[in-house]
Design an enzyme around this catalytic site. Structure first.
Site, PDB file in Angstrom:
ATOM      1  N   HIS A  56      -9.310   0.888  -1.676  1.00 35.29           N
ATOM      2  CA  HIS A  56      -9.340   1.535  -0.373  1.00 35.29           C
ATOM      3  C   HIS A  56     -10.783   1.447   0.143  1.00 35.29           C
ATOM      4  O   HIS A  56     -11.731   1.775  -0.604  1.00 35.29           O
ATOM      5  CB  HIS A  56      -8.986   3.016  -0.481  1.00 35.29           C
ATOM      6  CG  HIS A  56      -7.524   3.306  -0.651  1.00 35.29           C
ATOM      7  ND1 HIS A  56      -6.758   2.754  -1.641  1.00 35.29           N
ATOM      8  CD2 HIS A  56      -6.694   4.131   0.062  1.00 35.29           C
ATOM      9  CE1 HIS A  56      -5.518   3.216  -1.527  1.00 35.29           C
ATOM     10  NE2 HIS A  56      -5.447   4.053  -0.509  1.00 35.29           N
TER      11      HIS A  56
ATOM     12  N   GLU B  89     -11.404   3.333   5.554  1.00 37.36           N
ATOM     13  CA  GLU B  89     -10.377   4.228   6.113  1.00 37.36           C
ATOM     14  C   GLU B  89     -11.136   5.318   6.874  1.00 37.36           C
ATOM     15  O   GLU B  89     -11.219   5.294   8.095  1.00 37.36           O
ATOM     16  CB  GLU B  89      -9.514   4.820   4.995  1.00 37.36           C
ATOM     17  CG  GLU B  89      -8.433   5.792   5.486  1.00 37.36           C
ATOM     18  CD  GLU B  89      -7.689   6.512   4.352  1.00 37.36           C
ATOM     19  OE1 GLU B  89      -8.203   6.559   3.213  1.00 37.36           O
ATOM     20  OE2 GLU B  89      -6.592   7.057   4.626  1.00 37.36           O
TER      21      GLU B  89
ATOM     22  N   HIS C 217       0.872  -1.186   0.000  1.00 37.91           N
ATOM     23  CA  HIS C 217       0.000   0.000   0.000  1.00 37.91           C
ATOM     24  C   HIS C 217       0.900   1.224   0.000  1.00 37.91           C
ATOM     25  O   HIS C 217       1.322   1.714   1.052  1.00 37.91           O
ATOM     26  CB  HIS C 217      -0.919  -0.025   1.233  1.00 37.91           C
ATOM     27  CG  HIS C 217      -1.933   1.074   1.252  1.00 37.91           C
ATOM     28  ND1 HIS C 217      -3.133   0.974   1.920  1.00 37.91           N
ATOM     29  CD2 HIS C 217      -1.940   2.308   0.685  1.00 37.91           C
ATOM     30  CE1 HIS C 217      -3.830   2.088   1.765  1.00 37.91           C
ATOM     31  NE2 HIS C 217      -3.109   2.923   1.025  1.00 37.91           N
TER      32      HIS C 217
ATOM     33  N   ASP D 276       1.707   3.919   2.897  1.00 35.55           N
ATOM     34  CA  ASP D 276       0.705   4.785   2.261  1.00 35.55           C
ATOM     35  C   ASP D 276       1.369   5.931   1.482  1.00 35.55           C
ATOM     36  O   ASP D 276       1.591   5.800   0.285  1.00 35.55           O
ATOM     37  CB  ASP D 276      -0.289   5.308   3.306  1.00 35.55           C
ATOM     38  CG  ASP D 276      -1.649   5.671   2.717  1.00 35.55           C
ATOM     39  OD1 ASP D 276      -1.857   5.459   1.520  1.00 35.55           O
ATOM     40  OD2 ASP D 276      -2.512   6.167   3.478  1.00 35.55           O
ATOM     41  N   ASP D 277       1.683   7.032   2.171  1.00 38.85           N
ATOM     42  CA  ASP D 277       2.305   8.207   1.534  1.00 38.85           C
ATOM     43  C   ASP D 277       3.476   8.642   2.419  1.00 38.85           C
ATOM     44  O   ASP D 277       3.400   9.643   3.138  1.00 38.85           O
ATOM     45  CB  ASP D 277       1.278   9.339   1.421  1.00 38.85           C
ATOM     46  CG  ASP D 277       0.065   8.922   0.604  1.00 38.85           C
ATOM     47  OD1 ASP D 277       0.188   8.866  -0.636  1.00 38.85           O
ATOM     48  OD2 ASP D 277      -0.979   8.615   1.199  1.00 38.85           O
TER      49      ASP D 277
HETATM   50  N1  ADE Z   1      -4.417   8.765  -1.994  1.00 40.97           N
HETATM   51  C1  ADE Z   1      -3.200   8.815  -1.447  1.00 40.97           C
HETATM   52  N2  ADE Z   1      -3.246   8.383  -0.178  1.00 40.97           N
HETATM   53  C2  ADE Z   1      -4.538   8.061   0.088  1.00 40.97           C
HETATM   54  C3  ADE Z   1      -5.226   7.562   1.216  1.00 40.97           C
HETATM   55  N3  ADE Z   1      -4.623   7.301   2.376  1.00 40.97           N
HETATM   56  N4  ADE Z   1      -6.556   7.386   1.127  1.00 40.97           N
HETATM   57  C4  ADE Z   1      -7.182   7.641  -0.020  1.00 40.97           C
HETATM   58  N5  ADE Z   1      -6.595   8.107  -1.102  1.00 40.97           N
HETATM   59  C5  ADE Z   1      -5.268   8.318  -1.057  1.00 40.97           C
HETATM   60 ZN    ZN Z   2      -3.670   4.773   0.383  1.00 39.95          ZN
END
Ligand code: ADE
Ligand code: ZN
Length: 330
Positions: free
Chosen positions: A189, A192, A9, A270-271
């Site tokens: 996704h 969340e 992810h 994630d990011d």
């Molecule tokens: N795009 C990038 N990170 C994300 C996340 N955590 N949830 C949804 N879209 C995303």
């Molecule tokens: Zn994500």
């Protein structure tokens, strides 16, 4: 040496570190609305998913050429290798680029080149997963899939990301069916910020094989039992959940509840450029905050390979690497 693991992810656009953002801005003659790396980093304070997405999409304006996408992916893969990543399944958001006039071929060709190079030089295997932006119309997702057809040899699957609430999986029924017919794997996704019912829809309507995040499944015991019975993997992102205020503190993360419920849990970043750490940082973070024992961490690492879109021979090889791994304190 960090424990061997897969990262499942990871949004490649979410690996854009401020330093590289400024470098690419200069290379492409683009003015960023920040004076310095430090000022940009100070903006990384989010109140929810949308507040993060606003900055995430804005910064992507620096990505324009095939080389930009190759440099972005190469920088990520080098960091990932240093954190024990042996296999990476990488999301990308084509609509965030095509809407700015960057062709999908520019994006895919640049990313795929870096992935092939890293397989040779770092021994990391990898896959690309094309994500549809769920806050854009379903017709646009279908156009995106059509425009990706000449590049499907480089793409393993499709996913669904961006603003979750009000954009249920149901909206993307047709495009996921078309992706399936094209032989693509499917993830989404769900759960969340959105409700547990979106997780159920992702399974029933989209045929999702993994759920990205999924932490809100815990609000629905019947769903948890189904996820356990069907061994549906969850790609959980602890630092992201704290930074986007899905969870208040790492010490209160529901990871132990998900593990205790018998689910196939994996830990991911994630990011990472925005949320304070890459995948080993996340794993080490939860190990400390939640007092996980070494065997639990090994099981999380094994799960990452179990949940990956790998051939069975490489999967067995990588799981054996985890079995043999011992932490320095053991
Ligand atoms: N795009 C990038 N990170 C994300 C996340 N955590 N949830 C949804 N879209 C995303
Ligand atoms: Zn994500």
């Amino acid at each position: 040496m960090a424990i061997p693991k897969a990262e499942l992810h990871l949004h490649i656009e979410g690996t854009l570190e401020p330093e590289l953002a400024f470098e690419l801005a200069e290379r492409n003659g683009i003015e960023l609305p920040f004076d310095s790396v430090e000022e940009l980093r100070r903006a990384y304070s989010f109140t929810d998913l949308q507040s993060f997405l606003d900055l995430y999409y804005a910064l992507m304006s620096v990505l324009r050429t095939e080389q930009d996408f190759a440099d972005l992916a190469a920088a990520y893969l080098e960091r990932a290798a240093a954190q024990g990543v042996r296999h990476a399944e990488i999301f990308f958001d084509p609509q965030a680029h095509t809407s700015r006039g960057v062709a999908i071929g520019t994006v895919v060709t640049g990313l795929a080149r870096a992935l092939e190079d890293a397989e040779r030089s770092l021994g990391i295997s990898s896959r690309l997963i094309l994500c549809f932006l769920r806050d854009r119309p379903a017709e646009e997702a279908m156009e995106t899939l059509e425009s990706a057809r000449p590049h499907l040899h480089a793409i393993t699957g499709v996913g669904l990301d961006s603003a979750e609430i009000g954009n249920p999986p149901e909206k993307f029924r047709e495009v996921f069916a078309a992706a399936r017919a094209a032989g693509l794997r499917r993830v989404a996704h769900a759960g969340e910020e959105g409700p547990a019912d979106y997780v159920r829809q992702a399974l029933d309507v989209l045929g999702a094989e993994r759920i990205d995040h999924g932490v809100r499944c815990l609000e629905d015991p019947e769903l948890v039992e189904r996820l356990r019975r069907e061994a549906v993997p969850l790609t959980v992102c602890p630092f992201s959940n704290v930074r986007l205020r899905v969870v208040e503190r790492l010490e209160e993360h529901p990871l132990p509840k998900l593990i205790g419920a018998g689910l196939v849990v994996t830990v991911n970043s994630d990011d990472p450029a925005y949320f304070g750490g890459y995948v080993e940082d996340n794993l080490d973070g939860v190990r400390r905050a939640l007092d996980l024992d070494p065997e639990t961490v090994r099981e999380l690492a094994r799960n990452s390979f179990r949940a990956a879109f790998l051939d069975e021979e490489r999967r067995a090889e990588l799981i054996a690497e985890v079995d043999a791994y011992r932490f320095p304190a053991e």
